[in-house]
Scaffold this motif. Sequence first.
Motif, PDB file in Angstrom:
ATOM      1  N   LYS A 191       9.645  12.587  -4.511  1.00  0.00           N
ATOM      2  CA  LYS A 191       8.673  12.919  -3.463  1.00  0.00           C
ATOM      3  C   LYS A 191       7.467  12.060  -3.794  1.00  0.00           C
ATOM      4  O   LYS A 191       6.794  12.272  -4.802  1.00  0.00           O
ATOM      5  CB  LYS A 191       8.352  14.421  -3.550  1.00  0.00           C
ATOM      6  CG  LYS A 191       7.141  14.886  -2.764  1.00  0.00           C
ATOM      7  CD  LYS A 191       7.489  15.272  -1.342  1.00  0.00           C
ATOM      8  CE  LYS A 191       6.244  15.513  -0.480  1.00  0.00           C
ATOM      9  NZ  LYS A 191       5.512  14.283  -0.075  1.00  0.00           N
ATOM     10  N   PRO A 192       7.191  11.020  -2.983  1.00  0.00           N
ATOM     11  CA  PRO A 192       6.116  10.092  -3.335  1.00  0.00           C
ATOM     12  C   PRO A 192       4.738  10.747  -3.247  1.00  0.00           C
ATOM     13  O   PRO A 192       4.535  11.654  -2.442  1.00  0.00           O
ATOM     14  CB  PRO A 192       6.256   8.987  -2.295  1.00  0.00           C
ATOM     15  CG  PRO A 192       6.962   9.605  -1.148  1.00  0.00           C
ATOM     16  CD  PRO A 192       7.818  10.696  -1.690  1.00  0.00           C
ATOM     17  N   ASP A 193       3.817  10.255  -4.081  1.00  0.00           N
ATOM     18  CA  ASP A 193       2.453  10.781  -3.993  1.00  0.00           C
ATOM     19  C   ASP A 193       1.747  10.160  -2.782  1.00  0.00           C
ATOM     20  O   ASP A 193       2.268   9.252  -2.134  1.00  0.00           O
ATOM     21  CB  ASP A 193       1.682  10.540  -5.304  1.00  0.00           C
ATOM     22  CG  ASP A 193       1.514   9.067  -5.645  1.00  0.00           C
ATOM     23  OD1 ASP A 193       1.362   8.244  -4.715  1.00  0.00           O
ATOM     24  OD2 ASP A 193       1.526   8.727  -6.839  1.00  0.00           O
ATOM     25  N   ALA A 194       0.552  10.688  -2.514  1.00  0.00           N
ATOM     26  CA  ALA A 194      -0.168  10.284  -1.299  1.00  0.00           C
ATOM     27  C   ALA A 194      -0.488   8.787  -1.315  1.00  0.00           C
ATOM     28  O   ALA A 194      -0.447   8.130  -0.274  1.00  0.00           O
ATOM     29  CB  ALA A 194      -1.448  11.099  -1.169  1.00  0.00           C
ATOM     30  N   GLU A 195      -0.767   8.237  -2.490  1.00  0.00           N
ATOM     31  CA  GLU A 195      -1.124   6.819  -2.584  1.00  0.00           C
ATOM     32  C   GLU A 195       0.068   5.939  -2.197  1.00  0.00           C
ATOM     33  O   GLU A 195      -0.085   4.950  -1.474  1.00  0.00           O
ATOM     34  CB  GLU A 195      -1.587   6.513  -4.013  1.00  0.00           C
ATOM     35  CG  GLU A 195      -2.240   5.148  -4.135  1.00  0.00           C
ATOM     36  CD  GLU A 195      -2.665   4.819  -5.561  1.00  0.00           C
ATOM     37  OE1 GLU A 195      -2.674   5.728  -6.417  1.00  0.00           O
ATOM     38  OE2 GLU A 195      -2.970   3.634  -5.798  1.00  0.00           O
ATOM     39  N   VAL A 196       1.242   6.311  -2.682  1.00  0.00           N
ATOM     40  CA  VAL A 196       2.450   5.549  -2.349  1.00  0.00           C
ATOM     41  C   VAL A 196       2.742   5.646  -0.852  1.00  0.00           C
ATOM     42  O   VAL A 196       3.040   4.649  -0.188  1.00  0.00           O
ATOM     43  CB  VAL A 196       3.657   6.059  -3.180  1.00  0.00           C
ATOM     44  CG1 VAL A 196       4.970   5.554  -2.609  1.00  0.00           C
ATOM     45  CG2 VAL A 196       3.499   5.630  -4.637  1.00  0.00           C
ATOM     46  N   GLU A 197       2.633   6.849  -0.320  1.00  0.00           N
ATOM     47  CA  GLU A 197       2.884   7.033   1.120  1.00  0.00           C
ATOM     48  C   GLU A 197       1.948   6.154   1.935  1.00  0.00           C
ATOM     49  O   GLU A 197       2.365   5.458   2.853  1.00  0.00           O
ATOM     50  CB  GLU A 197       2.676   8.492   1.511  1.00  0.00           C
ATOM     51  CG  GLU A 197       3.775   9.400   0.999  1.00  0.00           C
ATOM     52  CD  GLU A 197       3.943  10.644   1.852  1.00  0.00           C
ATOM     53  OE1 GLU A 197       3.035  10.951   2.653  1.00  0.00           O
ATOM     54  OE2 GLU A 197       4.991  11.296   1.696  1.00  0.00           O
ATOM     55  N   ASP A 198       0.683   6.197   1.551  1.00  0.00           N
ATOM     56  CA  ASP A 198      -0.332   5.456   2.269  1.00  0.00           C
ATOM     57  C   ASP A 198      -0.066   3.946   2.202  1.00  0.00           C
ATOM     58  O   ASP A 198      -0.124   3.241   3.222  1.00  0.00           O
ATOM     59  CB  ASP A 198      -1.689   5.806   1.647  1.00  0.00           C
ATOM     60  CG  ASP A 198      -2.834   5.199   2.410  1.00  0.00           C
ATOM     61  OD1 ASP A 198      -2.902   5.466   3.624  1.00  0.00           O
ATOM     62  OD2 ASP A 198      -3.639   4.454   1.814  1.00  0.00           O
ATOM     63  N   LEU A 199       0.277   3.462   1.002  1.00  0.00           N
ATOM     64  CA  LEU A 199       0.560   2.035   0.828  1.00  0.00           C
ATOM     65  C   LEU A 199       1.770   1.606   1.656  1.00  0.00           C
ATOM     66  O   LEU A 199       1.764   0.552   2.296  1.00  0.00           O
ATOM     67  CB  LEU A 199       0.891   1.742  -0.644  1.00  0.00           C
ATOM     68  CG  LEU A 199      -0.195   1.227  -1.551  1.00  0.00           C
ATOM     69  CD1 LEU A 199       0.397   0.898  -2.912  1.00  0.00           C
ATOM     70  CD2 LEU A 199      -0.856  -0.015  -0.948  1.00  0.00           C
ATOM     71  N   ALA A 200       2.808   2.418   1.620  1.00  0.00           N
ATOM     72  CA  ALA A 200       4.045   2.075   2.331  1.00  0.00           C
ATOM     73  C   ALA A 200       3.803   2.006   3.835  1.00  0.00           C
ATOM     74  O   ALA A 200       4.290   1.098   4.523  1.00  0.00           O
ATOM     75  CB  ALA A 200       5.138   3.095   2.006  1.00  0.00           C
ATOM     76  N   ILE A 201       3.035   2.950   4.335  1.00  0.00           N
ATOM     77  CA  ILE A 201       2.765   2.978   5.779  1.00  0.00           C
ATOM     78  C   ILE A 201       1.881   1.790   6.173  1.00  0.00           C
ATOM     79  O   ILE A 201       2.144   1.105   7.163  1.00  0.00           O
ATOM     80  CB  ILE A 201       2.127   4.329   6.175  1.00  0.00           C
ATOM     81  CG1 ILE A 201       3.163   5.442   5.995  1.00  0.00           C
ATOM     82  CG2 ILE A 201       1.605   4.299   7.610  1.00  0.00           C
ATOM     83  CD1 ILE A 201       2.578   6.846   5.966  1.00  0.00           C
ATOM     84  N   LYS A 202       0.858   1.526   5.344  1.00  0.00           N
ATOM     85  CA  LYS A 202      -0.027   0.384   5.616  1.00  0.00           C
ATOM     86  C   LYS A 202       0.755  -0.933   5.602  1.00  0.00           C
ATOM     87  O   LYS A 202       0.508  -1.820   6.410  1.00  0.00           O
ATOM     88  CB  LYS A 202      -1.121   0.319   4.552  1.00  0.00           C
ATOM     89  CG  LYS A 202      -2.350   1.097   4.894  1.00  0.00           C
ATOM     90  CD  LYS A 202      -3.514   0.615   3.998  1.00  0.00           C
ATOM     91  CE  LYS A 202      -4.712   1.526   4.165  1.00  0.00           C
ATOM     92  NZ  LYS A 202      -5.365   1.827   2.874  1.00  0.00           N
ATOM     93  N   ALA A 203       1.678  -1.049   4.644  1.00  0.00           N
ATOM     94  CA  ALA A 203       2.462  -2.286   4.523  1.00  0.00           C
ATOM     95  C   ALA A 203       3.356  -2.468   5.756  1.00  0.00           C
ATOM     96  O   ALA A 203       3.516  -3.577   6.265  1.00  0.00           O
ATOM     97  CB  ALA A 203       3.300  -2.248   3.245  1.00  0.00           C
ATOM     98  N   THR A 204       3.917  -1.375   6.223  1.00  0.00           N
ATOM     99  CA  THR A 204       4.772  -1.428   7.420  1.00  0.00           C
ATOM    100  C   THR A 204       3.945  -1.866   8.624  1.00  0.00           C
ATOM    101  O   THR A 204       4.346  -2.735   9.399  1.00  0.00           O
ATOM    102  CB  THR A 204       5.412  -0.045   7.656  1.00  0.00           C
ATOM    103  OG1 THR A 204       6.105   0.337   6.468  1.00  0.00           O
ATOM    104  CG2 THR A 204       6.376  -0.068   8.829  1.00  0.00           C
TER     105      THR A 204
END
Length: 262
Positions: free
Chosen positions: A194-207
């Motif tokens: 379950k990714p942390d908020a920072e990972v989620e945020d980075l992944a979405i921004k990168a997409t």
Amino acid sequence: MKLVVDLLKEEERMLLKAAERLGVKAELVKVDGLDLSTDVDEGVYLIRALSHNRAVVAAAHIESSGSISINSWRALAAGWNKAVALSFLRASGIPIPRTRLAPAIPNAEEFIVKPAFGSWGRKVALAKSKEDVEALLKGVDPDEVYLVQERIGDGTDIRAFVVGYRVVAAMIRRPPPGDWRSNAARGGHVEGIKPDAEVEDLAIKATRALNAEYAGVDILMGNGEYYVGEVNVIPEFKAVSKASGVDVAEELLKYVKELEKK
Ligand code: ADP
Ligand code: ZN
Ligand code: MG
């Protein structure tokens, strides 16, 4: 939904099954033989060709005909070229490994050398000096773009699977003993997380940085920092589905279904 394919891999079969379960009408469209002299039939096209070169052409033709391509031709063109992708990622404020076009080397101890176009960790090499880099590049077609990157950690990374600007599944991947590449296809050890908020945020921004609507984002980890290594715009998902227990095909299909309603 129209599924654009060259050959049917496990992912595409998973998508067809998910379509059946969700009551989404799925039609296979072969990328080979695409007629560029006429509009495609109207609809929402999900591009799942193995050949990214053909995928870019198909997406461009679909969009110029007035239909919807997932991912868009721009996202496919940008994501497929790791050099172009890194350039867009950095400009969007996303941390990336220090990277230079070969044979230049960034200021670092160890380097990862890789072609701008590639998958499954193929031709991704480890170098420890400028001489190593030069030796690796001997005999390579001079027109090929190679990247030389600082090595981040031991190659362990998080694969975050983004659909419609939401992380639907994630896994951590560790390189097998003796390797520096964590790709599931190379025997990387994978575990759902379950990714942390920072990972989620980075992944979405990168997409978003690539204008992709869904993607498999690789996030490297070193010294407690995250770096986006690449954004896969025709990502495989059998490994992340298995590791996370999430039916990624169904998540993707639900997203396509919503687009079809619009
Ligand atoms: P591919 O498209 O072949 O997956 P990647 O750039 O994702 O190419 O590289 C494959 C793997 O190699 C990564 O998942 C990671 O384990 C390792 N790797 C790639 N770049 C780096 C880097 N800069 N530092 C450390 N490991 C890396
Ligand atoms: Zn890749
Ligand atoms: Mg990768």
